[in-house]
Design a protein around this motif. Sequence first.
Motif, short mmCIF file in Angstrom:
data_model
loop_
_atom_site.label_atom_id
_atom_site.label_comp_id
_atom_site.label_asym_id
_atom_site.label_seq_id
_atom_site.Cartn_x
_atom_site.Cartn_y
_atom_site.Cartn_z
N HIS A 91 -34.00 17.69 -7.67
CA HIS A 91 -33.40 16.87 -7.81
C HIS A 91 -33.93 15.91 -8.60
O HIS A 91 -33.84 14.88 -9.76
N CYS A 129 -34.67 11.35 -5.05
CA CYS A 129 -34.85 12.17 -4.36
C CYS A 129 -35.09 13.93 -4.33
O CYS A 129 -36.33 14.37 -5.23
N MET A 141 -32.87 12.75 -10.64
CA MET A 141 -32.54 11.55 -9.85
C MET A 141 -34.60 11.24 -9.41
O MET A 141 -35.15 11.26 -8.26
N VAL A 169 -34.69 16.62 -2.73
CA VAL A 169 -33.71 17.75 -2.54
C VAL A 169 -34.59 17.71 -3.56
O VAL A 169 -34.25 18.29 -4.87
N SER A 212 -26.54 18.34 -0.78
CA SER A 212 -27.18 17.09 -0.19
C SER A 212 -28.27 16.16 -1.18
O SER A 212 -28.79 16.84 -2.27
N HIS A 213 -27.98 14.84 -0.39
CA HIS A 213 -29.15 14.55 -1.39
C HIS A 213 -30.17 13.73 0.11
O HIS A 213 -29.65 13.71 0.71
CU LIG Z 1 -30.65 14.87 -5.25
#
Ligand SMILES: [Cu+2]
Length: 156
Positions: free
Chosen positions: A144, A139, A149, A141, A100-101
């Motif tokens: 990340h 990102c 990211m 999440v 998931s991102h």
């Molecule tokens: Cu991510």
Amino acid sequence: MSRLLPPGRPRPGLVAVALVAAVMTAGCSSSKSSSAASPPAAPSTATGASGPASASGTAGAAGAATTVTVTETEYALHLSQSSFAPGSYTFVAKDDGHVSHALAISGPGVPTTQTSTLDPGGSANLTVTLQKGSYELWCPVDSHKSLGMDTHIQVS
Ligand SMILES: [Cu+2]
């Protein structure tokens, strides 16, 4: 059919039509005698005419947001374009990875805004208005962002 307009009240629709007709007539006649006859009438008619015109112009600009695709993988962001001018942008986050991102953005005039969390294969839009300056996209999440990211774009 039971309701009738009160006879004493002018109908807004008719007033608007009359105004438009007056503006159009003024526009036609003043185009021939360009500057001499227009001073008294021009300010008020110009104000009335510019209202609707600017409103439709704003709607057109909002509809013209530039679409930028942000492809997300483990663990990087790839933007479909790298140079930005001030304006409205729709960032389309696409999770091309296996986990998931999500996509977050922050910068001048844009407090941190983010998409919902995307499943692999999912996508979501983030529409923002960019000003001149530096914006960060990342990102949000887990960790990340620190894994890579994270990117900055320059708007000029
Ligand atoms: Cu991510």
